[in-house]
Design a protein around this motif. Structure first.
Motif, PDB file in Angstrom:
ATOM      1  N   LEU A   1       0.828  -1.215   0.000  1.00  0.00           N
ATOM      2  CA  LEU A   1       0.000   0.000   0.000  1.00  0.00           C
ATOM      3  C   LEU A   1       0.854   1.254   0.000  1.00  0.00           C
TER       4      LEU A   1
ATOM      5  N   ILE B   1       2.433   1.912  -3.369  1.00  0.00           N
ATOM      6  CA  ILE B   1       1.507   2.475  -4.340  1.00  0.00           C
ATOM      7  C   ILE B   1       1.167   3.909  -3.987  1.00  0.00           C
TER       8      ILE B   1
ATOM      9  N   TRP C   1      -2.258   3.611 -16.205  1.00  0.00           N
ATOM     10  CA  TRP C   1      -3.689   3.414 -16.449  1.00  0.00           C
ATOM     11  C   TRP C   1      -4.073   3.837 -17.856  1.00  0.00           C
TER      12      TRP C   1
ATOM     13  N   THR D   1     -11.191   5.866 -12.318  1.00  0.00           N
ATOM     14  CA  THR D   1     -10.360   4.700 -12.042  1.00  0.00           C
ATOM     15  C   THR D   1      -9.000   5.126 -11.502  1.00  0.00           C
TER      16      THR D   1
ATOM     17  N   CYS E   1      -9.288   6.482  -7.980  1.00  0.00           N
ATOM     18  CA  CYS E   1      -9.524   5.422  -6.999  1.00  0.00           C
ATOM     19  C   CYS E   1      -8.216   4.710  -6.690  1.00  0.00           C
ATOM     20  N   TYR E   2      -7.425   4.490  -7.731  1.00  0.00           N
ATOM     21  CA  TYR E   2      -6.133   3.837  -7.520  1.00  0.00           C
ATOM     22  C   TYR E   2      -5.243   4.705  -6.640  1.00  0.00           C
TER      23      TYR E   2
ATOM     24  N   PHE F   1      -7.128   4.848  -2.949  1.00  0.00           N
ATOM     25  CA  PHE F   1      -7.374   3.626  -2.180  1.00  0.00           C
ATOM     26  C   PHE F   1      -6.366   3.395  -1.058  1.00  0.00           C
TER      27      PHE F   1
END
Lengths: 304, 267
Positions: free
Chosen positions: A115, A118, A130, A165, A168-169, A172
């Motif tokens: 985590l 990222i 992405w 998307t 969110c990545y 998160f």
């Protein structure tokens, strides 16, 4: 609590060398944090010189531009994008963090390392990867072609879905790390008791755990909202110009339209919005019912 | 059943988290100069190209140097502030603590624009050291939080005992406080280092047209034509990041650093 009695000679109970050491961060923060914000505030009232940069003066012209429908539209879009991304993030992060807080030390560390990696990945790398994942040539749409569902891979980026998307990545891991202290300090006997009385794991979670963390959830939502509000590269890399958010407009005005006063005014506005939201979180935290000291005192033996 | 669901859910999240890395890895080993996934052929030429292309080497060394200096600066400022707050929570220290935490919580573009206005006004716009100082001040939050956590773990009774036995303030700092706090300071510096490496908007606003850091270089090459070298550099960076956090996780107590009360021994 202060255990070492203060020498009578110093101000506020610090020795001379301690005071000198503490002056260093205070001077640095005052010069390179407080003064820049003051400079920005001042410039937001300066007059813009068309074709040039700006000149000292006092005008509310830059703030008056907020009434422009274009500004309202992008503000609405910014808020909508950040709010939707935060809702999706939390919907994924709450069950995930719940599992994470109940894992053994080693698997917990593994997930936390992933985590954090990222979370600190540059936005430019996230946006770029992405855009590859959602593109026609290298994207996940090709799986559909491969399965024979579609003839041609769909082009999913740029667009609103791609921006969400990407956000969110980005959000998160942040959402998980905001929720993690709350969920891992939660008294584990609560859940156990509910289970013992016959509730299914899901019901125990929904009816017993969730109400206990409701305030933490609201706080986490606001934090993730402010975090995604700040995204600068993802809306540019994965979105169309109509999905450009406030930070993109601020940088665009400052660097490419040479309108620093307007950029500064928008920045002050964004500061006002996010600061008041963060103050709400602080207020929620103060009134939250969870008792940290209790959780600390009976550090429990392992479970599940 | 619910155990299986849990596994599936964790697996899906894992896949979501890993998919960007997988695609970057795939594209970076392409044999030809085009973006293709699955990769066509296998070659490490793009990784080699990084080391032969002066522009990439320059961006990498800029980023590493800025991150190293900025994390040192951030830690040197955070340590006395955290120590002061631990000793006494005076009003001024609390105000400066808020200043230290604020830039990290607010959208970074605000800090970036503030620093841009500031550096234009004082004449440091576009300079390497402006980026170092800006990053150092921006990232002070991380060592501030970790060092405060480390200080909380120091047993105040030990300090009293040492004082009764005649140890002066300096000796107490050296023998009791520092040995316990230094691991936390290192973790904080490592966090700041990694975030500085990956930071874009502040570096871009303060000196984007003169000092090219790696994220800026990647973004610029995105605009002016793709090359698989970008994916190679992204992979190298992701590996460095994961390595640093892996080390913190291995040597330190990551769950506690991130706010779980339960420490390593309990679970």
């Amino acid at each position: 609590m202060n255990t070492t009695p203060a020498p009578a000679t110093t101000l506020q109970g610090f020795s001379r060398s301690e005071s000198v050491a503490m002056a260093w961060p205070m001077i640095m923060l005052a010069v390179f944090f407080v003064i820049p914000f003051g400079t920005m505030l001042t410039i937001s009232f300066f007059e813009r010189v068309p074709g040039g940069f700006f000149e000292p003066g006092f005008t509310l012209e830059s703030y008056a531009r907020f009434i422009d429908p274009f500004f309202f539209k992008s503000l609405g879009m910014t808020m909508m994008i950040a709010a939707s991304a935060s809702v999706i993030c939390l919907a994924l992060a709450v069950p995930f963090t719940w599992s994470l807080s109940r894992m053994r030390h080693h698997s917990r560390v593994f997930w936390l390392v992933a985590l954090l990696s990222i979370l600190s990945l540059s936005e430019v790398i996230i946006g770029f990867s992405w855009s590859l994942l959602l593109s026609r040539s290298t994207g996940i749409g090709n799986i559909l072609v491969w399965l024979g569902i579609e003839n041609r891979a769909p082009k999913l980026s740029p667009g609103l879905g791609a921006v969400l998307t990407g956000l969110c990545y980005l959000g998160f891991p942040y959402a998980v790390l905001v929720l993690f202290p709350q969920l891992s300090r939660l008294d584990p006997t609560l859940h156990e008791a509910a289970r013992m009385l016959g509730a299914s794991p899901r019901r125990a979670f929904m009816n017993v755990v969730l109400p206990n963390i409701a305030k933490a959830l609201v706080a986490a939502f606001i934090m993730v909202f402010v975090f995604t509000l700040g995204a600068y590269l993802i809306p540019q890399l994965l979105g169309k110009p109509q999905q450009w958010t406030l930070p993109v407009l601020i940088a665009d005005q400052a660097l490419f339209q040479s309108n620093l006063p307007f950029a500064a005014a928008m920045s002050i506005f964004l500061l006002g919005v996010s600061l008041s939201l963060v103050v709400c979180v602080g207020w929620l935290g103060r009134t939250a019912p969870h008792d940290q000291d209790d959780a600390h005192d009976d550090a429990r033996s392992e479970e599940a | 059943m619910s155990r299986l669901l849990n596994r599936l859910f964790l697996g899906a999240i894992g896949l979501f988290m890993a998919s960007p890395i997988i695609i970057l890895l795939g594209v970076s080993v392409n044999a030809e100069k085009r973006l293709a996934f699955p990769p066509q052929g296998f070659s490490l030429r793009w990784y080699l190209e990084l080391w032969n292309d002066a522009a990439w080497v320059n961006a990498i060394s800029n980023s590493l140097l800025i991150a190293a200096l900025a994390s040192l600066l951030a830690t040197s400022m955070a340590a006395p502030l955290a120590y002061g707050l631990w000793r006494r929570r005076t009003v001024w220290l609390r105000i400066f603590h808020a200043f230290g935490v604020a830039p990290f919580v607010l959208p970074p573009v605000i800090t970036a624009l503030g620093l841009l206005s500031f550096w234009i006004a004082v004449g440091g716009y576009g300079s390497f050291y402006s980026v170092v100082i800006s990053h150092g001040v921006f990232l002070i939050t991380l060592p501030l939080v970790t060092i405060s956590l480390g200080l909380e773990a120091v047993n105040k009774e030990d300090l009293e005992a040492a004082e009764t036995l005649g140890a002066d303030a300096g000796a107490r700092l050296r023998t009791i406080i520092l040995p316990q706090v230094i691991p936390y300071a290192i973790s904080g510096a490592a966090f700041a280092f990694v975030l500085s490496l990956n930071e874009y908007i502040i570096a871009y606003m303060v000196a984007g047209f003169t000092v090219e850091t790696l994220p800026i270089k990647i973004f610029n090459s995105l605009r002016y034509g793709y090359t698989p070298a970008m994916t190679a550099v992204a992979i190298v960076f992701a590996l460095v990041t994961a390595l640093v956090f892996g080390l913190i996780g291995y040597f330190g107590d990551l769950p506690r650093l991130l706010g779980a009360w339960k420490s390593k021994e309990d679970s």
